[in-house]
Design an enzyme around this catalytic site. Structure first.
Site, short mmCIF file in Angstrom:
data_model
loop_
_atom_site.label_atom_id
_atom_site.label_comp_id
_atom_site.label_asym_id
_atom_site.label_seq_id
_atom_site.Cartn_x
_atom_site.Cartn_y
_atom_site.Cartn_z
N HIS A 1 0.85 -1.19 0.00
CA HIS A 1 0.00 0.00 0.00
C HIS A 1 0.88 1.24 0.00
O HIS A 1 1.73 1.42 0.86
CB HIS A 1 -0.93 0.00 1.21
CG HIS A 1 -1.99 -1.05 1.13
ND1 HIS A 1 -2.34 -1.85 2.20
CD2 HIS A 1 -2.78 -1.43 0.11
CE1 HIS A 1 -3.30 -2.68 1.83
NE2 HIS A 1 -3.58 -2.45 0.57
N GLU B 1 1.72 3.78 3.03
CA GLU B 1 2.22 3.25 4.30
C GLU B 1 3.75 3.34 4.34
O GLU B 1 4.46 2.33 4.35
CB GLU B 1 1.68 1.83 4.49
CG GLU B 1 0.15 1.86 4.55
CD GLU B 1 -0.55 0.49 4.47
OE1 GLU B 1 0.13 -0.54 4.55
OE2 GLU B 1 -1.79 0.48 4.30
N ARG C 1 -3.40 4.80 -1.98
CA ARG C 1 -3.22 3.47 -1.40
C ARG C 1 -2.95 2.38 -2.44
O ARG C 1 -2.15 1.47 -2.22
CB ARG C 1 -4.50 3.13 -0.63
CG ARG C 1 -4.67 1.67 -0.19
CD ARG C 1 -5.98 1.51 0.54
NE ARG C 1 -6.39 0.13 0.76
CZ ARG C 1 -6.07 -0.60 1.84
NH1 ARG C 1 -5.31 -0.10 2.78
NH2 ARG C 1 -6.49 -1.84 1.96
N HIS D 1 2.85 -3.62 6.75
CA HIS D 1 1.91 -2.53 6.45
C HIS D 1 1.89 -1.54 7.60
O HIS D 1 2.55 -1.71 8.61
CB HIS D 1 0.49 -3.12 6.32
CG HIS D 1 0.30 -3.98 5.13
ND1 HIS D 1 -0.53 -3.63 4.07
CD2 HIS D 1 0.80 -5.20 4.80
CE1 HIS D 1 -0.52 -4.59 3.17
NE2 HIS D 1 0.28 -5.57 3.59
N GLU E 1 1.02 -4.75 11.06
CA GLU E 1 0.56 -3.37 10.92
C GLU E 1 1.36 -2.57 11.93
O GLU E 1 1.21 -2.74 13.14
CB GLU E 1 -0.94 -3.26 11.20
CG GLU E 1 -1.84 -4.00 10.22
CD GLU E 1 -2.07 -3.24 8.92
OE1 GLU E 1 -1.56 -2.12 8.76
OE2 GLU E 1 -2.75 -3.79 8.03
#
Lengths: 356, 276
Positions: free
Chosen positions: A80, A83, A140, A211, A285
């Site tokens: 993405h 990020e 994104r 991410h 994440e």
């Protein structure tokens, strides 16, 4: 030894790992790291983006002294585009290994048994787009051209993988940020990963996809009704990683499946990896929990990467020990040890005719 | 004897999830001998009811709504509350009304190193489209850090209409905010909290992503007045949603939103909207 140590330090030390870097800088850095550390680092272009840019990885590994077949660890960043902390982490990860393997016996041993493939940026087109101007920073998706009848670019690459594609947590509207594309693997970036990793699936022990944001460690699957057969082990290994991460700077990372702790989704790279048989597959994440979200300040790059490195290394070490040093299993495999003890007790009792 | 030893070990092959059923592979997959456990839908997968798992998303989403509510009530250029942890949660259907959540959470103040405990009730209305959640919350010490002096100083500095504030991109692409712009970033978060509170449901998780633009207008009725263009991030859809907010602030009156307007999703290829 001193000369090569200086050389490798130079190629990694001149670079500021606590700043965000443009794609040109990252491409140049990959060349420099490879040139400065030829015994450890090689590179490969394994695909091309929609706009025909190279998708490049660095392969970290040492020769196995017994000539045994190497097993594989996969780490990718930047699926993405917005990020930014993720590509920053992949660069940090490489730097840490390059700077410490000569003085860290355990790491050296692991690199003799494992090849670690690191892709700093998968979605190169998207990443470059986020650098174009102030209004593109929060892009994104990829940058594929609009489908017929639409004016919207890009596919959510993390919904495009061949894993229960198009079933949950996606949109079929090309303007949506979770648009899963027109078919599984329709996007060259996703297909490149599936082709390359697919060829090595039998040797691949672990698949980590990085991410932001949210401070989560996600295990397969994104579909609420499907469980991995090794769910319990995935949880305990994930929890162990989160505990290691918290020790670094006190930041909490929550462990669970996406439908439990975030939202259901399908077509993710993590799910695809697990589905084809890679036993340990996680989405990290990274920071933060909403204060800055994707616009994580540069002064947080170092602490975020330090804790992420501890987490990634925890998982890599576990899978390494499980595969190569199974006499010294960490507590997540007490079950395995119990089986071993039990079966050897049984073997003894059977041969000696003693009742157990 | 052997059988008794075997049984507990073998049962650990199954995942501890309830109601696991036949082993089957998802359609279209060729997982090379991979076993996949498919479980029947449990209540957790449909809508969480009863005691909530504090790590799972239903409690987290409801708690975020409380954060937005608290910021609308207590937020200022020097005070923001952020959700720290969910300690306990419970959800139940309320006939004809919607779903009610009861939460015990802790929140952390900006620049604070202690957390404060809060109890909250959130009602997500059912039926009509897009009605806002109703929140009641009380915290033990919501105004622990004394921000009066800083707020008064900022207010006085900007009250005189010479050199009205104008700023863009807070934070910028690198996550950076100039120190003297930080209070306006916080102020925008407070104003944005009114929108985020209004727009929230059990299927959303909002954060403010960025202030695209904030412009000070002439002071009116002793209130500093601002026109702003903010970007919200909605986690579940992963969308960035643009809002225009006209709001006021003063230390005694806090933030009041005069007008809020969602800006349509702009697609490339379309002419850029004139937002003036």
């Amino acid at each position: 030894l001193i000369h090569s140590l200086v050389e490798s330090l130079e190629s990694t030390q001149g670079y500021d790992y606590s700043k965000y870097h443009s794609m040109d800088e990252i491409y140049r850095w990959m060349e420099d790291v490879k040139q400065g550390n030829p015994e450890l680092v090689s590179s490969a272009v394994y695909g091309h983006t929609y706009e025909e840019r190279n998708i490049t990885l660095l392969k970290l590994g040492l020769e196995n002294p017994e000539g045994r077949e190497k097993k594989v660890i996969w780490v990718d960043c930047g699926i993405h585009a917005r990020e930014w902390i993720a590509p920053a982490f992949c660069q940090w990860f490489v730097k840490e290994i390059v700077n410490s393997y000569k003085t860290n016996k355990k790491l050296e041993q692991m690199l003799q048994n494992l090849d670690i493939y690191v892709t700093p940026v998968i979605n190169v087109d998207g990443y470059i787009f986020t650098w174009a101007n102030d209004s593109t920073r929060l892009w994104r998706k990829s940058r594929s051209t609009p489908p017929p009848g639409s004016s919207c670019y890009g596919v959510d690459l993390n919904r495009n993988f061949n894993a229960n594609w198009g079933t949950v947590g996606v949109s079929f509207d090309s303007c949506a940020n979770t648009y899963c594309g027109k078919s599984p693997g329709s996007e060259p970036e996703a297909q490149a990963v599936m082709d390359f990793v697919g060829k090595m699936v039998n040797q691949t022990l672990c698949f980590l996809t990085i991410h932001s944001a949210g401070q989560l460690i996600l295990l397969p699957y994104g579909h609420p009704e499907i469980s991995a057969p090794n769910y319990d082990e995935l949880v305990s290994v994930g929890e162990a990683a989160a505990a290691k991460m918290k020790k670094v700077h006190g930041m909490g990372y929550t462990v669970g499946t996406s439908p439990q702790i975030l939202y259901p989704n399908s077509g993710s790279s993590r799910d695809w990896a697990r589905l084809i048989g890679i036993p340990f597959s996680y989405t990290f994440e990274l920071r933060d929990k909403g204060e800055f979200s994707h616009l994580l300040p540069e002064e947080q790059i170092q602490p975020a990467c330090e804790e992420a490195y501890a987490g990634a290394l925890s998982i890599i070490t576990y899978v390494h020990e499980k595969t190569f040093n199974s006499g010294t299993l960490p507590n997540a495999s007490v079950f395995g040890v119990a089986i071993m003890i039990w079966s050897s007790v049984m073997a003894v009792s059977l041969t000696t005719g003693v009742m157990v | 004897m052997f059988y008794l030893c075997l049984k507990p070990l073998l049962s650990r092959d199954k995942p501890t999830r309830d109601k696991s059923s036949t082993l089957l592979t998802p359609e279209g997959q060729s997982p090379s001998g991979q076993e996949v456990i498919v479980q029947e839908k449990t209540e957790e997968n449909v809508m969480a009811t009863g005691e909530l798992n504090i790590n799972h998303y239903p409690a987290r989403r409801a708690a975020q709504v409380v954060q937005h509510y608290l910021n609308t009530r207590y937020g200022s250029p020097y005070r923001l509350l952020q959700l720290h942890k969910v300690h306990r949660g419970n959800a139940e259907d309320v006939a004809d009304s919607g779903r009610k959540y009861e939460l015990e959470i802790s929140v952390q103040e900006l620049n604070g190193n202690t957390t404060d405990k809060c109890s909250a009730e959130i009602l997500f209305p059912r039926g009509e489209q897009q009605r806002s959640p109703q929140v009641q919350a009380s915290c033990e010490e919501p105004l622990k850090i004394n921000t009066k002096a800083q707020e008064e100083a900022l207010y006085q500095q900007y009250k005189m209409n010479s050199g009205l504030l104008s700023a863009q991109h807070l934070p910028d692409s690198y996550g950076h905010i100039e120190p003297d712009m930080k209070p306006f970033w916080h102020l925008s978060i407070v104003a944005a909290s009114f929108v985020m509170l209004n727009e929230s449901s059990e299927n959303t998780l909002y954060n403010m992503a960025q202030v695209a633009n904030i412009t000070q207008l002439a002071t009116e009725n002793d209130q500093l007045k601002f026109d702003s263009h903010i970007l919200l991030h909605e986690m579940v859809s992963q969308e960035i949603i643009h809002w225009k907010l006209l709001f006021t602030w003063s230390p005694p009156d806090g933030v009041k939103v005069l007008q809020m307007e969602q800006l349509p999703h702009r697609h490339e290829g379309e002419k850029p909207l004139n937002t003036n």
